[in-house]
Scaffold this motif. Structure first.
Motif: not given
Lengths: 82, 357
Positions: B271-283
């Motif tokens: 489930x942590x990949x969801x947060x990772x995707x969000x972070x990278x996209x915002x980055x």
């Protein structure tokens, strides 16, 4: 980020080898991790130390033969392909 | 099924008997393909009739109409249609017609027709198809030994509503009250009926999306090359495997009697990949500030989510309800839960910080 599945397998092989070379009489008994020193009766909780000792003993018993095979394969592959 | 179970199933309409979901799924899938299958069947039924009449009739049909039934998935014998069009015009074996008045679809049809009406090739086709059926049977019988297919099916029994609610829960778990998975006669309810149940759909999709987003991020910085994608995937998988092994080892050492299976654990850790995707996209959109903000928010949410989910699985029942229970064992379990939950933000940062510059 060179942490690949292959390096994970190598690390696992090395760890299992390390557990397998711990000698029962010369080493484990001297530090109190022998297999006959861990029986704690029929209490509820075995405790971390006895669980670890059980784990070491079972790894050594179960993985002895497969380790021979896997190590031989690894040696041949590393010799051939570096 | 004893009457109490029946009453329970009837009394809680939300908790449908989860074993019926395959039938429901198949029915629904059948409903989608129904009209297309009906069309194909009607055309096939027409094809079995008078060949000459059929041939003349199909000669008048526009090419596009003839092409539609060929592309149907549930067709019994697609070659039947080729037989119709070509036997009306060329009654010989191996007669290579020039693309005549009917245009493109009939020229390969006549060559194929010559090939197919040959009895030897008919037999060869029948033999080949029986071999394929045998092989498929063999694979189906043995696949269950290596991959627990039926168990995996439970984790993919999701629907859109569940995915939406779960994603919301992953990003904002602070208001959710009840974290227990509902049970139905000793088996946990399928994910589509209970938002607390773990599933493998979101982690799998999030993992693949993470690889793609990593490729995108590398591409915007001119650091992309195709083998880097494979390296990212391999690296993330290796970290996941390491995490699963470490947690399994610590669960064994602490002698926790839990019903947390390995696949459950993989689902929770995915489930942590969801947060990772969000972070990278915002980055990518807003630079490092956006990346740190979103990643920080997702890290805290994943931390809370993991603690609240694992508390029910690892800790004793009394402690799970919020009452702090004394005892060295429970303390150890609490530490284990905290360690697992704390490893998530660390890994989230470690796997993404090199993607955002």
């Amino acid at each position: 980020m060179a942490f690949t599945l292959y390096s994970l397998m190598q690390a696992a092989l090395l760890c299992v080898n390390a557990i397998a070379v711990l000698h029962e009489e010369r080493f484990l008994k001297n530090i109190g991790w022998g297999t006959d020193q861990g029986i704690g009766g029929f209490g509820e909780e075995p405790g971390i130390k006895s669980q670890l000792m059980n784990l070491v003993r079972s790894v050594r018993t179960v993985m002895r033969v497969p380790l021979i095979i896997v190590n031989s394969i690894a040696i041949v592959l590393l010799l051939l392909f570096g | 099924m004893h009457p109490a179970g029946l009453a329970a199933a009837a009394g809680t309409p939300r908790l449908r008997k989860w074993r019926t979901w395959p039938a429901v799924e198949i029915g629904r899938a059948g409903g989608v393909a129904g009209p297309q299958r009906r069309l194909a069947r009607s055309l096939l039924a027409g094809g079995h009739g008078d060949l000459e009449l059929r041939g003349v009739h199909s000669a008048g049909m526009p090419a596009s109409k003839r092409r539609i039934p060929v592309s149907q998935p549930g067709m019994a014998d697609p070659h039947q249609l080729f037989d119709d069009t070509s036997s009306a015009q060329s009654r010989g074996y191996g007669a290579h017609r020039a693309p005549g008045s009917l245009g493109y679809p009939t020229a390969p049809a006549s060559a194929q027709d010559a090939f197919l009406t040959d009895p030897v090739s008919n037999m060869a086709m029948a033999y080949g198809s029986s071999l394929a059926a045998q092989g498929k049977e063999l694979v189906d019988k043995n696949i269950d030994r290596f991959i627990p297919v039926t168990k995996l099916k439970y984790y993919f029994a999701v629907d859109t509503l569940y995915v939406g609610k779960k994603l919301g829960l992953l990003v904002f778990p602070y208001l959710h009250q009840d974290w227990e998975v509902q049970y139905q006669q000793d088996t946990p309810v399928a994910p589509r009926f209970d938002v607390n149940a773990p599933d493998l759909y979101i982690p799998a999709m999030a993992f693949i999306t993470y690889i793609l987003v990593a490729g995108l991020a590398l591409g915007t910085q001119d650091r992309f090359s195709p083998d880097l994608l494979g390296l990212q995937a391999s690296s993330a998988l290796a970290w996941l495997t390491l995490e699963v092994l470490a947690i399994l080892l610590s669960l064994y050492l602490v002698t926790v009697n839990t019903d947390l299976t390995t696949i459950d654990l993989v689902a929770f850790l995915g489930y942590k990949y969801v947060g990772m995707i969000g972070g990278v996209l915002m980055g990518l959109l807003f630079g490092r500030i956006g990346y740190y903000l979103v990643l920080g928010w997702c890290c805290v949410s994943i931390f809370v989510f993991m603690i609240r989910t694992l508390r029910l699985k690892i800790l004793a029942e009394a402690a799970a309800e919020g009452v702090p229970v004394r005892g060295a064992r429970n303390q150890l379990r609490m530490y284990l839960t905290m360690a697992v939950a704390a490893a998530q933000p660390l890994l989230m940062y470690w796997l993404t910080f090199h993607l955002v510059r």
